[in-house]
Design a protein around this motif. Structure first.
Motif, PDB file in Angstrom:
ATOM      1  N   GLN A 112      38.705  43.695  18.790  1.00  0.00           N
ATOM      2  CA  GLN A 112      38.604  43.988  20.207  1.00  0.00           C
ATOM      3  C   GLN A 112      37.541  43.177  20.923  1.00  0.00           C
ATOM      4  OE1 GLN A 112      37.092  47.830  21.225  1.00  0.00           O
ATOM      5  NE2 GLN A 112      37.266  48.451  19.112  1.00  0.00           N
ATOM      6  N   SER A 113      36.507  42.706  20.223  1.00  0.00           N
ATOM      7  CA  SER A 113      35.518  41.857  20.904  1.00  0.00           C
ATOM      8  C   SER A 113      36.184  40.599  21.434  1.00  0.00           C
ATOM      9  CB  SER A 113      34.401  41.465  19.949  1.00  0.00           C
ATOM     10  OG  SER A 113      33.774  42.610  19.478  1.00  0.00           O
ATOM     11  N   THR A 114      37.050  40.024  20.608  1.00  0.00           N
ATOM     12  CA  THR A 114      37.770  38.836  21.034  1.00  0.00           C
ATOM     13  C   THR A 114      38.612  39.142  22.262  1.00  0.00           C
ATOM     14  OG1 THR A 114      37.921  38.326  18.718  1.00  0.00           O
ATOM     15  CG2 THR A 114      39.253  37.006  20.190  1.00  0.00           C
ATOM     16  N   TYR A 115      39.245  40.299  22.215  1.00  0.00           N
ATOM     17  CA  TYR A 115      40.064  40.705  23.355  1.00  0.00           C
ATOM     18  C   TYR A 115      39.233  40.771  24.626  1.00  0.00           C
ATOM     19  CZ  TYR A 115      42.425  44.010  26.418  1.00  0.00           C
ATOM     20  OH  TYR A 115      42.968  44.621  27.500  1.00  0.00           O
ATOM     21  N   PHE A 116      38.078  41.432  24.535  1.00  0.00           N
ATOM     22  CA  PHE A 116      37.241  41.545  25.732  1.00  0.00           C
ATOM     23  C   PHE A 116      36.750  40.180  26.183  1.00  0.00           C
ATOM     24  CE2 PHE A 116      37.174  45.978  24.578  1.00  0.00           C
ATOM     25  CZ  PHE A 116      37.186  46.588  25.825  1.00  0.00           C
ATOM     26  N   SER A 117      36.477  39.330  25.214  1.00  0.00           N
ATOM     27  CA  SER A 117      36.038  37.986  25.569  1.00  0.00           C
ATOM     28  C   SER A 117      37.112  37.264  26.367  1.00  0.00           C
ATOM     29  CB  SER A 117      35.703  37.236  24.281  1.00  0.00           C
ATOM     30  OG  SER A 117      35.883  35.873  24.438  1.00  0.00           O
ATOM     31  N   TYR A 118      38.362  37.379  25.934  1.00  0.00           N
ATOM     32  CA  TYR A 118      39.446  36.707  26.645  1.00  0.00           C
ATOM     33  C   TYR A 118      39.609  37.277  28.053  1.00  0.00           C
ATOM     34  CZ  TYR A 118      41.045  34.673  22.190  1.00  0.00           C
ATOM     35  OH  TYR A 118      41.148  33.981  21.024  1.00  0.00           O
ATOM     36  N   VAL A 119      39.500  38.609  28.166  1.00  0.00           N
ATOM     37  CA  VAL A 119      39.680  39.196  29.498  1.00  0.00           C
ATOM     38  C   VAL A 119      38.583  38.703  30.435  1.00  0.00           C
ATOM     39  CG1 VAL A 119      39.928  41.318  30.797  1.00  0.00           C
ATOM     40  CG2 VAL A 119      40.780  41.214  28.494  1.00  0.00           C
ATOM     41  N   SER A 120      37.348  38.623  29.911  1.00  0.00           N
ATOM     42  CA  SER A 120      36.263  38.125  30.748  1.00  0.00           C
ATOM     43  C   SER A 120      36.497  36.671  31.108  1.00  0.00           C
ATOM     44  CB  SER A 120      34.929  38.257  30.033  1.00  0.00           C
ATOM     45  OG  SER A 120      34.535  39.597  30.018  1.00  0.00           O
ATOM     46  N   PHE A 121      37.005  35.907  30.140  1.00  0.00           N
ATOM     47  CA  PHE A 121      37.288  34.502  30.429  1.00  0.00           C
ATOM     48  C   PHE A 121      38.352  34.395  31.514  1.00  0.00           C
ATOM     49  CE2 PHE A 121      39.934  30.751  29.764  1.00  0.00           C
ATOM     50  CZ  PHE A 121      38.989  29.774  30.007  1.00  0.00           C
ATOM     51  N   PHE A 122      39.325  35.271  31.430  1.00  0.00           N
ATOM     52  CA  PHE A 122      40.350  35.254  32.476  1.00  0.00           C
ATOM     53  C   PHE A 122      39.725  35.480  33.843  1.00  0.00           C
ATOM     54  CE2 PHE A 122      42.840  37.716  35.429  1.00  0.00           C
ATOM     55  CZ  PHE A 122      43.869  36.842  35.656  1.00  0.00           C
ATOM     56  N   THR A 123      38.812  36.464  33.907  1.00  0.00           N
ATOM     57  CA  THR A 123      38.179  36.756  35.186  1.00  0.00           C
ATOM     58  C   THR A 123      37.446  35.536  35.714  1.00  0.00           C
ATOM     59  OG1 THR A 123      37.850  38.933  34.253  1.00  0.00           O
ATOM     60  CG2 THR A 123      36.784  38.473  36.338  1.00  0.00           C
ATOM     61  N   PHE A 124      36.757  34.857  34.809  1.00  0.00           N
ATOM     62  CA  PHE A 124      36.035  33.639  35.183  1.00  0.00           C
ATOM     63  C   PHE A 124      37.003  32.608  35.775  1.00  0.00           C
ATOM     64  CE2 PHE A 124      35.113  29.362  33.401  1.00  0.00           C
ATOM     65  CZ  PHE A 124      34.055  29.022  34.226  1.00  0.00           C
ATOM     66  N   ALA A 125      38.107  32.364  35.075  1.00  0.00           N
ATOM     67  CA  ALA A 125      39.051  31.348  35.538  1.00  0.00           C
ATOM     68  C   ALA A 125      39.673  31.749  36.865  1.00  0.00           C
ATOM     69  CB  ALA A 125      40.130  31.132  34.484  1.00  0.00           C
ATOM     70  N   MET A 126      39.973  33.035  36.992  1.00  0.00           N
ATOM     71  CA  MET A 126      40.599  33.500  38.236  1.00  0.00           C
ATOM     72  C   MET A 126      39.622  33.373  39.395  1.00  0.00           C
ATOM     73  SD  MET A 126      43.567  34.729  39.106  1.00  0.00           S
ATOM     74  CE  MET A 126      44.037  34.997  40.808  1.00  0.00           C
ATOM     75  N   LEU A 127      38.337  33.608  39.104  1.00  0.00           N
ATOM     76  CA  LEU A 127      37.340  33.451  40.161  1.00  0.00           C
ATOM     77  C   LEU A 127      37.248  31.991  40.585  1.00  0.00           C
ATOM     78  CD1 LEU A 127      34.530  35.915  39.083  1.00  0.00           C
ATOM     79  CD2 LEU A 127      35.934  36.024  41.125  1.00  0.00           C
ATOM     80  N   ILE A 128      37.325  31.079  39.620  1.00  0.00           N
ATOM     81  CA  ILE A 128      37.336  29.655  39.982  1.00  0.00           C
ATOM     82  C   ILE A 128      38.501  29.395  40.920  1.00  0.00           C
ATOM     83  CG2 ILE A 128      37.816  27.338  39.143  1.00  0.00           C
ATOM     84  CD1 ILE A 128      36.245  27.789  36.775  1.00  0.00           C
ATOM     85  N   LEU A 129      39.651  29.918  40.539  1.00  0.00           N
ATOM     86  CA  LEU A 129      40.861  29.656  41.310  1.00  0.00           C
ATOM     87  C   LEU A 129      40.695  30.083  42.770  1.00  0.00           C
ATOM     88  CD1 LEU A 129      44.378  30.528  39.896  1.00  0.00           C
ATOM     89  CD2 LEU A 129      43.929  30.313  42.295  1.00  0.00           C
ATOM     90  N   VAL A 130      40.118  31.265  42.972  1.00  0.00           N
ATOM     91  CA  VAL A 130      40.048  31.733  44.356  1.00  0.00           C
ATOM     92  C   VAL A 130      38.807  31.212  45.083  1.00  0.00           C
ATOM     93  CG1 VAL A 130      41.408  33.781  43.924  1.00  0.00           C
ATOM     94  CG2 VAL A 130      38.951  33.906  43.722  1.00  0.00           C
ATOM     95  N   MET A 131      37.768  30.816  44.343  1.00  0.00           N
ATOM     96  CA  MET A 131      36.551  30.377  45.016  1.00  0.00           C
ATOM     97  C   MET A 131      36.539  28.884  45.313  1.00  0.00           C
ATOM     98  SD  MET A 131      33.816  32.534  42.798  1.00  0.00           S
ATOM     99  CE  MET A 131      32.289  32.089  43.603  1.00  0.00           C
ATOM    100  N   ALA A 132      37.396  28.116  44.642  1.00  0.00           N
ATOM    101  CA  ALA A 132      37.300  26.660  44.724  1.00  0.00           C
ATOM    102  C   ALA A 132      37.463  26.162  46.153  1.00  0.00           C
ATOM    103  CB  ALA A 132      38.363  26.041  43.838  1.00  0.00           C
TER     104      ALA A 132
END
Lengths: 626, 495
Positions: A112-132
């Motif tokens: 599950q740590s890996t899972y949470f890591s991926y979800v956080s990474f997704f949030t990071f990427a999505m923030l890039i997408l909307v903030m760029a």
């Protein structure tokens, strides 16, 4: 002003959580760390929203130069305006709730740590997408969310289906990304820049550019829209989304309902001024959006997997947003995007709770005893009502705004929209009855914990209240996507008079039809369920055809994938090793070998032969000189 | 200080040292010491260079064969600097990797890699055609031995094919050099660049030089030796082959063909662009059905090198100088990032191969559950090869596609297909090998240990650094590229 630092913290905090949780995946508190970092990100997003969204102009924050060659400047920077800030708040809020929810949902998973890591990474990427603040940086996030989606769909990697679904999602998305890349190249050629601030206002400059009778701006908008079609799963690129349900359910809520799939809508809205200049693309947007809405809504009527029903309904709702973009109602698309994020996340998370409570059963025909589960029943009920657009829930405001807007545009989009609304009502009702009425036998259900219930309660509240709460924000939002459409302004005025708006809606055609169809279906399920069974049997062929997404899935999996495999084997074996390697390369070497036979007889190592040849050659040269 | 000669000599001397002293001292220590010394020399050299100046620096020129006016001439500019740095970095990885595995005849093995380092650096620094040719051929022998001695079952076939194929090409290059040398009365590249040549002469010379360069890159249809060589070579050999050997071909095009034969380069540009596109699309399709892991990576190598040649020859169709330098910079960045894409994949796969001695993709399954750390790094390298943003592989590909879309939109359209193709073949491979339940072979493997993690982590950091901040590299490359570009597009016919 500390806006820059706040934006950086908001963006990088989930990344920190993701990296730490991945590298310290054996640490028991890694998942808590990601929750802390995502909370920080959420707080800063909210603070930025409060500080910046209402100042009336966009804040451009330059970070660093990614590539700088001659007159080409590829930069990394943020653009904060009412649109991107709204998206940031949506993304971080849903992400936070999904993180918390996953604590309970994933608690028995070893990785599950890996899972949470991926979800956080997704949030990071999505923030890039909307903030760029430029299209290239958007592309970073664009591919990043695709990657996160790939990783999370295939999270249970020992099973065959998730593995297949994840690769399908990535590759189909890449087809869309190709469109985005091409659009970028075409923009760069004409305007030499990719930054929103420098290009969006110069759309009219593109109008004069024509290539073989085709207007340049049409190509650009089409490329952008192909990108949007990939991410927002519009037909015919929708095939990846139903299969993406192979991933864990909280992911479906976050990525495949609330945030990532709306990236396409976001992109179209960002480039609204350009789409306005390209009527042909706008009508393509309209057609694609509306056909997705209607056709996928019909598929939702026949699907039997609880997650798939919700996935098809997502497709249908996305089609509605995209179609409204095609009518230039960008603000209302975004309005629906926001409310949809709330009620669809709620539906998915409730579905996840159903799956847990029924011991990992996803088939609607087999799930039983859910009616007694109060939290699940209530949250699912609220989510569905909100989606059906019952006043005064969130979904009502946004959907009725879209309906009103389309009615003021022209007749036939309105008719199609009403059809979409009725379909929504039908599949929602069907889902409700299959889930809570069909099997009322009291089975032993698994209790769900607080970390699952709390996000459901919060999202239920949002599904009820968000639509009303956002009414004043529409004007602010309009500043970011203003294309000078008078009807938009009129409709916003109408909505602001909330009481009148609801009053008007109660007597209007869509709501009447919606409630009528709900009533009819309720009656059928209650009194004469056998009618439906007979109908299905009579129309078995059509039923299967619809369930297979009108053969599109089969076309992709059977013909395109297999055909490509055949082509590849042909190229590899016949052309590459057969023709080029064996015939040409080794053939030449065989010829050389054959030809070297006589030569080998000459070069036989006998010294006097060589001397003879040298003498003859010398004589010949001398004769030549003379 | 003769930094450049020192740099070349350090590898040679180190190689000799390994052979002479390796029986008494651990030969790996000598080899790593040598690489450290080379790095130190490189550091000193970096201090001396002025990166804002695009011209040749630290020139060393001594008469070598005065009768033919052959000189021992070395020089460096930003482009050479970056490639020399790459060579040293890759050799660091290979030498560090030698601590993790055991080969027979370790001394010879390490000596050959140090020799190869010298030769490759020599190619990147030489400014005299004969010297260039000497280093070029010198590189061949260690690689030949590397495949032939430490390769797997089909090694002698692959080694022979590699040697003859590349040798045939370079002999034609030598002929071209001799003709140019006679015309210019000198073998210096600088003199050659200023000698007037008719289009007809240029065309033949271009083809002669192309024979050597196209085989090395390799361009379609001269690529079939590469999959064979890669599959048979040991992991370290594959890394050097992918990361360095393929680069000298492209370097030759930039340094020799384009400035010396500008008109022929322009004349053949459509052909070269066409061949590059075939490499990108057709080879991308071929890669999809490969059953052998190393063959698949080798084919992806060919497809990615297609972007290098595409970017280079697009400059002849570019609208202005900035657009041209965008393409050329993209090509050079792609050269370097490809080393950390395919090279890294070969390196990582080598660690796996070392455990299970199996290359067939279909025999692997479920590596992800058995080797979580390894699969994480491997995925990063796969992503870099696919060209996901924020990894090294994206930068070059993106810049070249952008140039293509601006100069020849339809070419750009075809090149952009690689986004889908590369994702399809690499992720299908990744799915087969890493997802699912562990297969029999995989049951026996262990996850990578700390030393291997360090090695892969180092490569990963480079991959990410290049992807996140490529400007650091580009500001070094940009000045020499503008100069080379000037030379490459100024016609010789009007002179």
């Amino acid at each position: 002003m500390l806006v820059n630092e706040m934006a950086l913290i908001c963006l990088l905090s989930p990344l920190l959580g993701a990296v730490a949780a991945r590298f310290y995946c054996h640490w028991a508190y890694a998942r808590w760390l990601t929750i802390v970092t995502i909370t920080v990100s959420w707080l800063f997003a909210c603070a930025l929203f409060r500080d910046v969204a209402f100042i009336g102009k966009a804040v451009d924050l330059y970070q660093f130069s990614w590539v700088d060659i001659g007159r080409y400047h590829f930069e990394v920077g943020f653009l904060l305006d009412s649109l991107s800030l709204m998206m940031m708040v949506i993304v971080t809020s849903v992400s936070l709730l999904v993180h918390v929810y996953s604590l309970g949902y994933m608690q028995e998973d070893a990785n599950q740590s890996t899972y949470f890591s991926y979800v956080s990474f997704f949030t990071f990427a999505m923030l890039i997408l909307v903030m760029a603040n430029n299209l290239l940086f958007v592309f970073f996030g664009w591919e990043g969310v695709g990657l996160a989606s790939y990783l999370l769909i295939g999270f249970w990697q020992t099973k065959a289906y998730p593995a297949r679904a994840s690769i399908k999602a990535f590759v189909v998305n890449r087809v869309g990304d190709m469109g985005l890349i091409i659009a970028m190249g075409l923009i760069l050629l004409q305007l030499g820049d990719l930054e929103y601030a420098n290009i969006l206002g110069r759309g009219s400059q593109l109008l004069g550019v024509v290539w073989h009778g085709w207007r340049w701006i049409d190509f650009i908008c089409l490329g952008l829209f192909v990108g949007a079609m990939g991410k927002s799963a519009q037909m015919p690129l929708q095939i990846w989304l139903p299969d993406s349900m192979a991933g864990p359910t909280p992911i479906s809520a976050l990525i495949h309902a609330a945030t990532m799939v709306t990236a396409g809508v976001y992109l179209v809205c960002r480039f609204a001024p350009w789409f306005e200049l390209s009527p042909i693309t706008l009508s393509i947007v309209l057609w694609v959006g509306f056909s997705t809405m209607i056709l996928m809504g019909i598929v939702a009527l026949v699907a039997n997997d609880i997650k798939k029903v919700i996935a098809y309904s997502t497709l249908s709702q996305l089609g509605m947003m995209v179609g409204i973009c095609g009518l230039s109602g960008y603000v209302f698309s975004l309005y629906h995007l926001a409310t949809h994020a709330a009620f669809k996340a709620l539906l998915f998370l409730s579905a996840g709770a159903v799956i847990i409570a029924s011991n990992h059963e996803q088939d609607l025909r087999k799930i039983s005893g859910m009616a007694n589960h109060r939290t699940i029943h209530l949250s699912m009920f609220i989510g569905l009502l909100s989606m059906i657009a019952v006043p005064p829930l969130s979904g009502f405001f946004s959907k009725d705004a879209m309906l009103m807007f389309s009615a003021k545009q022209s007749l036939w989009p309105y008719v199609v929209m009403v059809g979409g609304a009725v379909l929504t009502a039908l599949y929602s009702t069907r889902l409700y009855y299959l889930l809570f009425w069909q099997n009322r036998a009291i089975n032993k259900t698994v209790p769900v914990g607080y970390s699952i219930c709390w996000p459901l309660w919060i999202l239920s509240a949002a599904s009820i209240y968000l639509g009303y709460a956002m009414v004043p924000y529409l004007e602010v939002l309009l500043r970011s996507v203003d294309v000078g459409n008078q009807i938009t302004v009129l409709v916003i005025k109408d909505i602001q008079d909330v009481a009148g708006f609801i009053d008007h809606a109660l007597t209007s055609l869509p709501l009447t039809l919606t409630l009528f169809s709900v009533t009819v279906l309720t009656y059928v399920y209650w009194k004469k369920p056998s009618v439906l069974d007979r109908l299905i049997k009579r129309l078995a062929w059509g039923y299967d055809f619809i369930a297979s997404q009108y053969g599109l899935n089969a076309l992709f999996e059977r013909y395109m994938v297999t055909g490509y495999q055949r082509l590849s084997i042909y190229c590899s074996e016949i052309v590459d090793s057969g023709l080029i390697d064996q015939r040409l390369v080794m053939g030449v070497s065989a010829q050389v070998k054959k030809a070297s036979g006589p030569l080998a007889r000459i070069a036989n190592g006998k010294l006097y032969h060589y001397i003879l040849v040298m003498l003859v050659a010398l004589v010949l040269i001398l004769l030549g000189l003379v | 200080m003769m930094y450049l000669s020192l740099l070349i000599a350090s590898g040679l001397l180190g190689g000799l040292g390994v052979m002479a002293l390796g029986s008494r001292i651990n030969c790996r220590h000598i080899a790593s010491g040598t690489v450290l010394i080379s790095l130190w020399v490189f550091y000193g050299l970096t201090q001396q260079m002025v990166f804002s100046d695009g011209g040749i620096q630290l020139m060393e020129s001594l008469p070598w064969i005065p009768y033919f006016n052959v000189r021992y001439m070395l020089g460096i500019d930003g482009l050479s600097w970056a490639l020399v740095g790459l060579t040293l970095l890759i050799n660091c990885i290979v030498i560090a990797g030698s601590y993790l595995v055991n080969y027979t005849r370790m001394r010879l093995y390490l000596a050959l890699f140090l020799l190869m380092q010298s030769m490759v650096i020599g190619v990147f620094l030489a400014y005299d055609a004969i010297l260039f040719y000497m280093f070029w051929e010198g590189m061949l022998i260690p690689m030949y031995l590397c495949i032939g001695v430490w390769g797997s079952s089909q090694r002698s076939y692959a080694a022979m094919k590699f040697f003859l194929y590349t040798f045939l090409g370079s002999v034609l290059m030598l002929v071209g050099f001799i003709y140019l040398g006679i015309q210019a009365q000198s073998f210096s590249f600088l003199q050659m660049a200023s000698v007037p040549l008719s289009l007809f002469e240029q065309q033949w010379l271009f083809l002669a030089l192309l024979a050597a360069f196209a085989v090395k890159i390799p361009m379609f249809p001269f690529h079939t030796w590469l999959p064979d060589a890669h599959t048979e070579a040991p992991a370290s050999g594959s890394v050097i082959l992918a990361a360095l050997m393929l680069k000298v071909g492209a370097y030759g095009l930039i340094r020799v063909s384009m400035p010396i034969l500008p008109d022929a380069s322009a004349y053949f540009a459509p052909l070269m662009i066409g061949l590059s596109l075939i490499a990108i699309v057709y080879v991308g399709i071929v890669a999809f059905s490969q059953q052998d892991m190393k063959r698949l990576i080798a084919y992806s190598s060919v497809a990615h090198m297609g972007f290098v040649t595409l970017g280079l020859f697009l400059i002849y169709r570019a609208g202005d100088a900035d657009m041209a330098s965008l393409g050329m910079t993209g090509a050079v960045v792609q050269m370097i990032s490809h080393a950390f894409g395919s090279g890294a994949l070969f390196c990582a796969f080598g660690l796996l191969y070392h455990q299970c001695h199996e290359r067939s993709i279909i025999k692997f399954s479920g590596l992800g559950t058995k080797m979580p750390w390894f699969s994480m790094f491997f995925l990063l390298f796969v992503l870099s090869t696919i060209g996901v943003p924020l990894t090294a592989g994206f930068v070059g590909e993106y810049l070249v596609i952008m140039t293509a879309l601006q100069t020849m939109p339809l070419v750009g359209l075809c090149a952009a297909i690689t986004l889908v193709l590369s994702a399809a073949y690499l992720l299908t491979m990744y799915k087969q090998a890493f997802f699912g339940m562990p297969s029999d072979i995989v049951e026996k493997v262990r996850d990578i240990h700390r030393g291997e993690v360090t090695l892969l982590l180092f490569i990963s950091l480079v991959v990410l650094a290049l992807g996140i901040y490529p400007q650091g590299l580009i500001q070094v490359l940009y000045p020499p590229i503008t100069q080379l570009l000037d030379a490459a597009v100024s016609s010789k016919l009007l002179v």
